[in-house]
Design a protein around this motif. Structure first.
Motif, PDB file in Angstrom:
ATOM      1  N   LEU A  96      -9.562   4.125   2.111  1.00 53.92           N
ATOM      2  CA  LEU A  96      -7.959   4.333   1.202  1.00 53.92           C
ATOM      3  C   LEU A  96      -7.849   2.824   1.197  1.00 53.92           C
ATOM      4  O   LEU A  96      -7.323   2.389  -0.203  1.00 53.92           O
ATOM      5  N   ALA A  97      -7.697   2.076   1.952  1.00 60.11           N
ATOM      6  CA  ALA A  97      -7.120   0.640   1.926  1.00 60.11           C
ATOM      7  C   ALA A  97      -8.229  -0.120   1.158  1.00 60.11           C
ATOM      8  O   ALA A  97      -7.665  -1.033   0.163  1.00 60.11           O
ATOM      9  N   GLU A  98      -9.406   0.205   1.068  1.00 60.49           N
ATOM     10  CA  GLU A  98     -10.220  -0.538   0.241  1.00 60.49           C
ATOM     11  C   GLU A  98     -10.145  -0.217  -1.435  1.00 60.49           C
ATOM     12  O   GLU A  98     -10.090  -1.064  -2.146  1.00 60.49           O
ATOM     13  N   ASN A 136       0.199  12.562   4.641  1.00 59.46           N
ATOM     14  CA  ASN A 136      -1.010  12.080   5.591  1.00 59.46           C
ATOM     15  C   ASN A 136      -2.503  11.661   4.898  1.00 59.46           C
ATOM     16  O   ASN A 136      -2.183  11.473   3.447  1.00 59.46           O
ATOM     17  N   ARG A 137      -3.348  11.359   5.408  1.00 57.91           N
ATOM     18  CA  ARG A 137      -4.492  10.616   4.860  1.00 57.91           C
ATOM     19  C   ARG A 137      -5.125  11.562   3.708  1.00 57.91           C
ATOM     20  O   ARG A 137      -5.566  11.016   2.708  1.00 57.91           O
ATOM     21  N   GLY A 138      -5.074  12.782   3.872  1.00 55.78           N
ATOM     22  CA  GLY A 138      -5.778  13.740   2.838  1.00 55.78           C
ATOM     23  C   GLY A 138      -4.638  13.796   1.716  1.00 55.78           C
ATOM     24  O   GLY A 138      -5.585  13.661   0.509  1.00 55.78           O
ATOM     25  N   ILE A 189      -2.886  11.419   0.585  1.00 54.07           N
ATOM     26  CA  ILE A 189      -3.021   9.952  -0.263  1.00 54.07           C
ATOM     27  C   ILE A 189      -4.368   9.991  -0.704  1.00 54.07           C
ATOM     28  O   ILE A 189      -4.449   9.418  -1.830  1.00 54.07           O
ATOM     29  N   ALA A 195      -7.128   0.749  -2.566  1.00 52.88           N
ATOM     30  CA  ALA A 195      -6.124  -0.151  -2.926  1.00 52.88           C
ATOM     31  C   ALA A 195      -6.361  -1.525  -3.318  1.00 52.88           C
ATOM     32  O   ALA A 195      -6.093  -2.075  -4.146  1.00 52.88           O
ATOM     33  N   LEU A 199       1.001  -1.207  -0.001  1.00 53.99           N
ATOM     34  CA  LEU A 199       0.097  -0.106   0.012  1.00 53.99           C
ATOM     35  C   LEU A 199       0.912   1.268   0.054  1.00 53.99           C
ATOM     36  O   LEU A 199       0.673   2.159  -0.750  1.00 53.99           O
ATOM     37  N   ALA A 200       1.870   1.370   0.817  1.00 57.33           N
ATOM     38  CA  ALA A 200       2.717   2.415   1.157  1.00 57.33           C
ATOM     39  C   ALA A 200       3.542   2.679  -0.506  1.00 57.33           C
ATOM     40  O   ALA A 200       3.536   3.790  -0.905  1.00 57.33           O
ATOM     41  N   VAL A 258      -5.598  -0.931   9.890  1.00 59.30           N
ATOM     42  CA  VAL A 258      -6.836  -1.185   8.980  1.00 59.30           C
ATOM     43  C   VAL A 258      -6.882  -2.751   8.632  1.00 59.30           C
ATOM     44  O   VAL A 258      -5.818  -3.005   8.204  1.00 59.30           O
ATOM     45  N   ASP A 275      -0.008   1.734   6.870  1.00 60.21           N
ATOM     46  CA  ASP A 275       0.523   2.438   6.080  1.00 60.21           C
ATOM     47  C   ASP A 275       0.098   4.058   6.114  1.00 60.21           C
ATOM     48  O   ASP A 275       0.661   4.807   5.582  1.00 60.21           O
ATOM     49  N   ILE A 276      -1.352   4.032   6.327  1.00 63.84           N
ATOM     50  CA  ILE A 276      -1.908   5.321   6.388  1.00 63.84           C
ATOM     51  C   ILE A 276      -1.912   5.791   7.883  1.00 63.84           C
ATOM     52  O   ILE A 276      -2.455   5.452   8.856  1.00 63.84           O
ATOM     53  N   GLU A 277      -0.844   6.765   8.006  1.00 61.68           N
ATOM     54  CA  GLU A 277      -0.723   7.311   9.515  1.00 61.68           C
ATOM     55  C   GLU A 277      -0.554   6.130  10.455  1.00 61.68           C
ATOM     56  O   GLU A 277      -1.058   6.739  11.650  1.00 61.68           O
ATOM     57  N   VAL A 304      -6.555  -6.004   3.892  1.00 58.78           N
ATOM     58  CA  VAL A 304      -6.103  -5.104   2.243  1.00 58.78           C
ATOM     59  C   VAL A 304      -6.203  -6.315   1.249  1.00 58.78           C
ATOM     60  O   VAL A 304      -7.345  -6.089   0.503  1.00 58.78           O
ATOM     61  N   PRO A 336      -8.831   5.870   6.495  1.00 58.15           N
ATOM     62  CA  PRO A 336      -7.651   4.642   6.099  1.00 58.15           C
ATOM     63  C   PRO A 336      -8.434   3.548   5.890  1.00 58.15           C
ATOM     64  O   PRO A 336      -8.060   2.999   4.585  1.00 58.15           O
ATOM     65  N   ALA A 337      -9.669   3.232   6.315  1.00 58.90           N
ATOM     66  CA  ALA A 337     -10.265   2.062   5.974  1.00 58.90           C
ATOM     67  C   ALA A 337     -10.794   2.174   4.446  1.00 58.90           C
ATOM     68  O   ALA A 337     -10.715   1.081   3.495  1.00 58.90           O
TER      69      ALA A 337
END
Lengths: 491, 218
Positions: A192-194, A162-164, A166, A196, A139-140, B194, B188-190, B197, A189-190
């Motif tokens: 964003l992970a979804e 930061n999340r914004g 991303i 990805a 992800l990163a 979560v 990975d996000i802050e 993945v 984050p949830a």
């Protein structure tokens, strides 16, 4: 190493810019402090941490001491298990080998497990030049790749975002690479992970070639190990028909049993977990399960040169946990990009100048990217004395001397820009050999102390040092005078 | 000169100054952390699995089929992947359609299946880890990866060890191994954790063995 970071300014300039970026500093501070506290807790859970650390150090030292034997043994055991072993002396050769292997499959895209070694050699760029698309699936790394950015941390390469930020990268860039981000994507984050997950799944399911690194290679059995959290590693290691692993020659451990040390110390040191969610091990190929073809590319690229340095070779013990980054006051403020290398932080400051040599401005500046506070040594799970190597490399930069480059002994000239430092040291040597001169100087300094500026406005090369440091206030009376007058405070 | 010879030559020259005798590898670390009874080891496994957000169930061997059927129904699973050597009795009560894993099934086909049920090779209490070794009751690595829901059955106490060193002793490195500690996760996000993945977003572990009686519990 590759030219990925060519043209980077030296550390002081890059760090200066980072320090003046409040968003970056905020992101970094939050991240490093969070993980630092978690790590302490995870390490405190095991009462034998010191013994595990010592064993890890000794296993690695022993391996390095007999690296030629273990490399040959590993080659034999991987081959016996159905793998094919290749040797790459440098980045260009490794890239050429991987490119040809991918081309031979007839495919034009590969899925990648996050790997420091392939970043180090600039594999993605080399594949792209040959018309092969390499998709990062961590992800990163995906955030970094979509953002046309560079990684800034070994473990969490997008720690500076930061999340914004991303969310904006996903919304704008995902459609260029494949499945677009969902409409109305928010910055949780949830979600964003979804996004990805959906974006990458279509790539995993059709991928025919996977490229990885490895955390460990077991000489005795020919087993490779990858630790990860998300499952992207498992996808790349098991779904494709061909797997190509590019691994630094220092990643060997002699026996299967040796993993018992590192599978305890690595997760706790890196993600501060008892164990990372997924660990995959494979030994050659297995009929009906996973890739049919497995290639292992053993990478030198400056590692044997590092091995030739008596003091610096301990950097090869590194298991890339990144604990040293998270405790480093310099990393916390400067961020990973300032180091101009895929290996940032304290370990990067000793590893990069050894792998690449100290010829460039950035590499010559890296041994100075430290306050020598020693926190990195304290947390290192394989007890690399990073401050010791930093001082050793500073000496090399300033004084020059014999080093090994590409297997050959060469003599380095003293680096430019350190003339003033050498002159100052010569002056100090002269003065400390003459106590009378020191005493007279101290008295003079005390008497004139009201006239001293807060900072010393040095011209020329000394400016870099003086403009970032306040002068310490000089006491009204030198210590030695005070001692004589009061007999150590007795009067 | 081949790169192999070049690299090995460089290693040998680099080590020319190294002392002949190297320091012995001392293994002064512990084989296991703490002194636990068999029950306590199982309890610790349950606790650490749950701490990493796996859902833990316990039942007796007699109740396993009912328990598994209930879990699949609760999830609303219409299809369930079955490794070739899974005990057929385990899924005897399940309503979900059982899909055997075949060599030729594509990743896309696996992606359409709701759940997968497997056994395991060993479980590690101190870390909350289950290890799969591709045995007939666990199947290929991909079947526990692509579906979004993984149910893993651990036979307690015989499949449970205390520590990582004890687990490695039991495992065969020649087999492809997957160590699983909780469901797929990212930070990975802050550094916000979560779950879910790329791997299964839900991991349910059933510890099956003799249950402590109600009297013993109270």
């Amino acid at each position: 190493m590759s030219g990925t970071f060519v043209g980077m300014p030296a550390f002081p300039k890059a760090a200066h810019e980072a320090v003046n970026n409040p968003t970056l500093r905020g992101n970094l501070r939050h991240a490093t402090h969070t993980i630092r506290a978690k790590r302490e807790k995870a390490v405190a859970e095991v009462s034998d941490w010191a013994e595990l650390r010592e064993a890890g150090k000794r296993i690695k030292d022993h391996t390095l001491r007999h690296l030629d034997d273990y490399l040959v043994q590993l080659e034999e055991s991987v081959t016996a298990a159905g793998g094919i072993v290749h040797w790459a002396a440098d980045a260009d050769e490794a890239n050429r080998i991987v490119t040809e292997l991918v081309k031979a499959t007839g495919e034009s895209e590969v899925v990648k497990v996050k790997s420091m070694a392939t970043q180090e050699i600039g594999l993605n760029e080399a594949l792209e030049a040959a018309g092969i698309h390499a998709y990062e699936t961590d992800l990163a790394e995906l955030i970094v790749q979509l953002g046309k950015d560079r990684p800034s941390h070994i473990l969490v390469p997008a720690i500076h975002r930061n999340r914004g930020e991303i969310r904006d990268i996903f919304a704008k860039e995902m459609s260029e690479w494949g499945r677009p981000a969902p409409e109305g994507l928010t910055d949780t984050p949830a979600e964003l992970a979804e996004a990805a997950r959906l974006h990458l799944r279509e790539k995993f399911l059709r991928a025919k070639v996977g490229v990885s690194g490895a955390n460990f290679m077991v000489a005795e059995t020919g087993t490779l190990v990858v630790v990860e959290s998300e499952g992207n590693g498992r996808m790349c290691l098991t779904l494709p028909e061909t797997l190509i692993s590019v691994v630094g020659i220092e990643k060997i451990v002699p026996t299967w049993r040796d993993l018992e040390v590192f599978l305890q110390t690595l997760p706790r040191s890196s993600t501060a977990e008892r164990m990372n969610p997924y660990t995959s091990t494979w030994t050659g190929t297995t009929d009906g399960d996973g890739p049919k073809t497995f290639h292992l590319v053993l990478l030198d690229n400056g590692r044997t040169d590092t091995l030739a340095d008596e003091v610096g070779r301990q950097a090869l013990r590194c298991i890339r946990c990144s604990a040293c980054l998270n405790v480093c006051p310099v990393y916390e403020r400067a961020g990973g990009h300032a180091y101009g290398s895929v290996y940032p932080g304290p370990i990067g400051a000793i590893l990069s100048p050894q792998l690449r040599g100290t010829a460039s401005e950035i590499d010559a500046s890296l041994p100075y990217a430290s306050s020598l506070c020693g926190a990195c040594y304290e947390v290192c799970p394989v007890a690399i004395d990073i401050p010791e190597v930093l001082v050793h490399l500073r000496e090399r930069v300033v004084q020059g001397g014999e080093v090994t480059r590409e297997g050959n002994k060469v003599v380095l000239k003293p680096a430019k820009g350190h003339a003033a430092e050498r002159a100052a040291m010569r002056a100090a040597r002269w003065a400390f050999a003459r106590p009378g001169a020191v005493r007279a100087g101290q008295r003079l300094a005390s008497r004139t102390r009201r006239l001293h500026p807060r900072r010393l406005p040095l011209p020329g090369p000394g400016k870099a040092w003086s403009e970032t440091r306040d002068l310490p206030p000089v006491p009204a009376e030198p210590f030695r005078d005070w001692w004589q007058r009061t007999q150590g405070g007795a009067k | 000169m081949s790169s192999r010879e070049r690299i090995l030559g460089r290693v040998r020259r680099a080590l020319a100054d190294a002392p002949g005798e190297d320091t012995p590898i001392e293994r002064a670390y512990l084989r296991e952390h703490g002194d636990r009874s068999v029950e306590e080891t199982t309890d610790l496994l349950a606790e650490n699995l749950a701490d990493y957000r796996a859902i833990v169930h316990r039942c007796s061997p007699d109740d396993l089929a009912v328990t598994l059927a209930g879990m699949l129904a609760a999830r609303g699973a219409k299809t369930v992947l079955v490794p070739p050597g899974l005990d057929p009795a385990w899924l005897a009560d399940a309503d979900a359609e059982q899909v055997p894993d075949r060599l030729e099934s594509t990743p896309h086909e696996l992606d359409r299946i709701d759940s997968v049920v497997t056994a395991c090779a060993v479980a590690v209490a101190e870390t909350g880890t289950i290890v799969l070794d591709g045995g007939p009751d666990q199947g290929r690595r991909r079947i526990t990866l692509v579906p979004d829901h993984h149910i893993c059955v651990v036979r307690v106490p015989d499949q449970v060890v205390g520590s990582v060193p004890q687990a490695l002793e039991r495992l065969d490195p020649v087999r492809p191994l997957t160590w699983i500690s909780g469901p797929s996760a990212t930070s990975d996000i802050e550094l916000d954790r979560v779950e879910g993945v790329h791997g299964p977003r839900t991991l349910e572990v059933v510890l099956v063995g003799a249950q402590p009686s109600a009297e013993a519990n109270s």
